[in-house]
Design a protein around this motif. Sequence first.
Motif, PDB file in Angstrom:
ATOM      1  N   ASN A 131       0.658  -1.068   0.040  1.00 24.24           N
ATOM      2  CA  ASN A 131       0.052  -0.054  -0.045  1.00 24.24           C
ATOM      3  C   ASN A 131       1.023   1.090  -0.094  1.00 24.24           C
ATOM      4  OD1 ASN A 131      -2.285  -1.320  -0.152  1.00 24.24           O
ATOM      5  ND2 ASN A 131      -2.440  -1.389   2.103  1.00 24.24           N
ATOM      6  N   ILE A 157      -2.886  -2.304  -4.451  1.00 24.40           N
ATOM      7  CA  ILE A 157      -3.728  -3.271  -5.101  1.00 24.40           C
ATOM      8  C   ILE A 157      -5.058  -2.393  -5.560  1.00 24.40           C
ATOM      9  CG2 ILE A 157      -4.994  -5.302  -5.186  1.00 24.40           C
ATOM     10  CD1 ILE A 157      -2.717  -6.457  -3.358  1.00 24.40           C
ATOM     11  N   GLU A 158      -5.253  -2.529  -6.890  1.00 21.19           N
ATOM     12  CA  GLU A 158      -6.557  -1.695  -7.365  1.00 21.19           C
ATOM     13  C   GLU A 158      -7.581  -2.512  -7.246  1.00 21.19           C
ATOM     14  OE1 GLU A 158      -6.516   0.991 -10.413  1.00 21.19           O
ATOM     15  OE2 GLU A 158      -4.316   1.265 -10.165  1.00 21.19           O
ATOM     16  N   ARG A 159      -8.679  -2.560  -6.216  1.00 20.45           N
ATOM     17  CA  ARG A 159      -9.748  -3.541  -6.458  1.00 20.45           C
ATOM     18  C   ARG A 159     -10.694  -2.717  -7.456  1.00 20.45           C
ATOM     19  NH1 ARG A 159     -11.083  -5.928  -1.574  1.00 20.45           N
ATOM     20  NH2 ARG A 159     -12.670  -6.808  -2.759  1.00 20.45           N
ATOM     21  N   LYS A 172     -14.392  -1.667  -8.456  1.00 19.96           N
ATOM     22  CA  LYS A 172     -15.506  -1.130  -7.682  1.00 19.96           C
ATOM     23  C   LYS A 172     -16.550  -0.907  -8.559  1.00 19.96           C
ATOM     24  CE  LYS A 172     -12.711   0.974  -3.833  1.00 19.96           C
ATOM     25  NZ  LYS A 172     -11.534   0.408  -3.862  1.00 19.96           N
ATOM     26  N   HIS A 176     -15.908  -9.749 -13.405  1.00 21.04           N
ATOM     27  CA  HIS A 176     -15.193  -8.637 -12.626  1.00 21.04           C
ATOM     28  C   HIS A 176     -15.580  -9.056 -10.988  1.00 21.04           C
ATOM     29  CE1 HIS A 176     -15.092  -6.589 -16.554  1.00 21.04           C
ATOM     30  NE2 HIS A 176     -13.699  -6.451 -16.270  1.00 21.04           N
ATOM     31  N   ASP A 189     -12.404  -9.498  -8.844  1.00 25.40           N
ATOM     32  CA  ASP A 189     -12.156  -8.509  -7.585  1.00 25.40           C
ATOM     33  C   ASP A 189     -11.974  -9.714  -6.296  1.00 25.40           C
ATOM     34  OD1 ASP A 189     -12.342  -5.938  -6.324  1.00 25.40           O
ATOM     35  OD2 ASP A 189     -14.001  -6.904  -5.143  1.00 25.40           O
ATOM     36  N   HIS A 190     -12.745 -10.794  -6.069  1.00 22.72           N
ATOM     37  CA  HIS A 190     -12.726 -11.683  -4.945  1.00 22.72           C
ATOM     38  C   HIS A 190     -11.304 -12.019  -4.969  1.00 22.72           C
ATOM     39  CE1 HIS A 190     -13.834 -14.695  -2.285  1.00 22.72           C
ATOM     40  NE2 HIS A 190     -13.482 -15.549  -3.049  1.00 22.72           N
ATOM     41  N   LEU A 246      -8.691 -10.569  -6.290  1.00 24.24           N
ATOM     42  CA  LEU A 246      -7.856  -9.538  -5.481  1.00 24.24           C
ATOM     43  C   LEU A 246      -8.090  -9.380  -3.953  1.00 24.24           C
ATOM     44  CD1 LEU A 246      -8.385  -6.847  -8.298  1.00 24.24           C
ATOM     45  CD2 LEU A 246      -6.293  -8.013  -7.892  1.00 24.24           C
ATOM     46  N   SER A 247      -9.187  -9.762  -3.399  1.00 26.01           N
ATOM     47  CA  SER A 247      -9.389  -9.625  -2.160  1.00 26.01           C
ATOM     48  C   SER A 247      -8.660 -10.710  -1.166  1.00 26.01           C
ATOM     49  CB  SER A 247     -11.004  -9.459  -1.757  1.00 26.01           C
ATOM     50  OG  SER A 247     -11.542 -10.969  -1.858  1.00 26.01           O
ATOM     51  N   GLU A 287      -5.199  -9.714  -1.006  1.00 25.73           N
ATOM     52  CA  GLU A 287      -5.017  -8.614  -0.245  1.00 25.73           C
ATOM     53  C   GLU A 287      -4.820  -9.194   1.357  1.00 25.73           C
ATOM     54  OE1 GLU A 287      -6.656  -4.182  -1.237  1.00 25.73           O
ATOM     55  OE2 GLU A 287      -8.016  -5.638  -0.457  1.00 25.73           O
ATOM     56  N   ARG A 288      -6.172 -10.279   1.641  1.00 23.33           N
ATOM     57  CA  ARG A 288      -6.016 -10.733   2.628  1.00 23.33           C
ATOM     58  C   ARG A 288      -4.708 -11.446   3.418  1.00 23.33           C
ATOM     59  NH1 ARG A 288      -9.943 -15.221   3.271  1.00 23.33           N
ATOM     60  NH2 ARG A 288      -8.260 -16.502   2.957  1.00 23.33           N
TER      61      ARG A 288
END
Length: 160
Positions: A80, A85-87, A89, A105, A109-110, A112-113, A116-117
């Motif tokens: 960050n 990381i661009e989620r 939206k 998409h 996005d999932h 990417l989440s 991130e986690r």
Amino acid sequence: MISQTIEYALRAMTHLAGLGEGVSVNSETIATRTKVPPGYLSKVLRDLVVAGLVHSQRGPNGGFCLVAPASQISMLDIINAVDPIERIKRCPLGNPLHVELCPLHLRLDHALSLIEREFGRTTLAEIIHSNNASNNPSSPQCQSLLAPTPVMPTVRGKKD
């Protein structure tokens, strides 16, 4: 998926974490040990300082060191700071009819989440400890990030 900037920031932070708490080292040494081009490293280190992850001090005993213990800095904190990381939206195609993400998409996005986690759950301390305990054949190459530097690092706050 992971940018060169992120890779370089992770290398630099892993090196700093491997030196120990409060130990400062100059950017030339970091660049040499991590094999990051010095000019690029300067930009990365500046971003890490602005994000409050690294402290810098000028002068003959100056250098860079971690602001917090390695156990309190996650990979996501580092990411960050330099290249978040661009989620997803809204519809990347700009379709105004897509008020919700389409199945493609939404899945992206999932994913990417999840990334991130995992980055949020992994600290610099874990990286150092798992690298030290690993029998992975690539470990000797990565060990160079953690090996003592050839230059005498200075400990912030102590006088010679």
